[in-house]
Design a protein around this motif. Structure first.
Motif, PDB file in Angstrom:
ATOM      1  N   MET A 260      17.541  25.450   4.668  1.00 22.25           N
ATOM      2  CA  MET A 260      16.107  25.181   4.795  1.00 22.25           C
ATOM      3  C   MET A 260      15.806  23.704   4.583  1.00 22.25           C
ATOM      4  O   MET A 260      14.955  23.126   5.279  1.00 22.25           O
ATOM      5  CB  MET A 260      15.317  26.041   3.802  1.00 22.25           C
ATOM      6  N   LEU A 261      16.508  23.091   3.626  1.00 17.32           N
ATOM      7  CA  LEU A 261      16.314  21.657   3.396  1.00 17.32           C
ATOM      8  C   LEU A 261      16.744  20.847   4.617  1.00 17.32           C
ATOM      9  O   LEU A 261      16.084  19.872   5.005  1.00 17.32           O
ATOM     10  CB  LEU A 261      17.117  21.211   2.168  1.00 17.32           C
ATOM     11  N   ASP A 262      17.855  21.245   5.207  1.00 21.44           N
ATOM     12  CA  ASP A 262      18.343  20.555   6.397  1.00 21.44           C
ATOM     13  C   ASP A 262      17.324  20.674   7.531  1.00 21.44           C
ATOM     14  O   ASP A 262      17.029  19.686   8.220  1.00 21.44           O
ATOM     15  CB  ASP A 262      19.690  21.152   6.812  1.00 21.44           C
TER      16      ASP A 262
ATOM     17  N   VAL B 203      21.664  12.529   3.286  1.00 22.59           N
ATOM     18  CA  VAL B 203      22.199  13.174   2.076  1.00 22.59           C
ATOM     19  C   VAL B 203      22.677  14.586   2.378  1.00 22.59           C
ATOM     20  O   VAL B 203      23.699  15.053   1.870  1.00 22.59           O
ATOM     21  CB  VAL B 203      21.123  13.190   0.963  1.00 22.59           C
ATOM     22  N   LEU B 204      21.950  15.272   3.251  1.00 26.26           N
ATOM     23  CA  LEU B 204      22.262  16.666   3.583  1.00 26.26           C
ATOM     24  C   LEU B 204      23.348  16.792   4.641  1.00 26.26           C
ATOM     25  O   LEU B 204      23.961  17.858   4.771  1.00 26.26           O
ATOM     26  CB  LEU B 204      20.998  17.363   4.076  1.00 26.26           C
TER      27      LEU B 204
ATOM     28  N   THR C  21      25.120  22.985   8.375  1.00 25.90           N
ATOM     29  CA  THR C  21      25.834  23.976   9.175  1.00 25.90           C
ATOM     30  C   THR C  21      25.437  23.883  10.644  1.00 25.90           C
ATOM     31  O   THR C  21      25.884  24.703  11.459  1.00 25.90           O
ATOM     32  CB  THR C  21      25.523  25.400   8.668  1.00 25.90           C
ATOM     33  N   ARG C  22      24.598  22.891  10.981  1.00 27.21           N
ATOM     34  CA  ARG C  22      24.213  22.715  12.377  1.00 27.21           C
ATOM     35  C   ARG C  22      25.399  22.228  13.197  1.00 27.21           C
ATOM     36  O   ARG C  22      26.244  21.483  12.726  1.00 27.21           O
ATOM     37  CB  ARG C  22      23.073  21.684  12.497  1.00 27.21           C
TER      38      ARG C  22
END
Length: 204
Positions: free
Chosen positions: A169-171, A196-197, A202-203
């Motif tokens: 969700m952050l990504d 940072v992410l 997982t993209r």
């Protein structure tokens, strides 16, 4: 194990997956059997004594001693040892407060079969998500946010799927803000958060 059960009988009563104080508490008898069992290495007794010392029930409150007892029980793979340790880290009892270490402890408790720890682990993970998402508005504490994200990654790697969900969700949040930002400052913050992410995305 029998001594721990006897000691626990005088001090606790079972409520579902949790133990609660048993009124009236027979401290003398409970402590006698719990200490005897803990001395023989029983992790359940050590965790039980840890609860007493962390709360100051039947004994003088001694948070540091509670931490040592919880750690000893956790090293034996006892779930309640990890729960007690997580509680101490979450509230700064006998150790420096650290929600990241608390999350790690609760995740280990879940792995050892304590399903009641899931709720607390979820709340901590959610707080990391909120803290990271507010960076877009405030631009503060990116160092702490990096550590929060790493803690989420570690929790997900240990099998706590909700932590991975918060990371995803952050990504998504960072990617959306990269596209929607209207000012150079907002764009820069979104880019920092996305970078940072990136190692944990997982993209494809």
């Amino acid at each position: 194990m029998g001594q721990a059960l006897v000691g626990g009988y005088y001090v606790y009563e079972q409520k579902g997956d949790r133990q609660q104080w048993k009124p009236p508490i027979n401290c003398a008898k409970g402590l006698k059997w719990l200490r005897r069992s803990a001395a023989s290495g029983n992790p359940k007794a050590k965790a039980g004594l840890g609860v007493l010392y962390s709360q100051g029930m039947c004994v003088r409150k001694a948070p540091r001693k509670a931490v040592l007892l919880f750690q000893s029980a956790a090293r034996r793979g006892f779930a309640q040892g990890y729960v007690g340790l997580g509680y101490c880290y979450l509230h700064g009892l006998g150790v420096r407060r650290s929600s990241r270490r608390a999350l790690n402890s609760f995740v280990h408790a879940i792995r050892e079969g304590d399903t009641a720890a899931i709720g607390t682990a979820w709340k901590i993970s959610g707080s990391f998500f909120l803290r990271a998402s507010t960076y877009y508005d405030t631009g503060t504490n990116i160092v702490g946010i990096r550590k929060d994200i790493l803690a989420l990654h570690d929790a997900a790697r240990e099998g706590f799927e909700s932590a991975g969900g918060f990371l995803n969700m952050l990504d998504q949040f960072a990617q959306i803000k990269l596209r929607q930002s209207k000012t150079p400052l907002q764009k820069a913050r979104a880019k920092v958060l996305a970078e940072v992410l990136a190692p944990f995305s997982t993209r494809k």
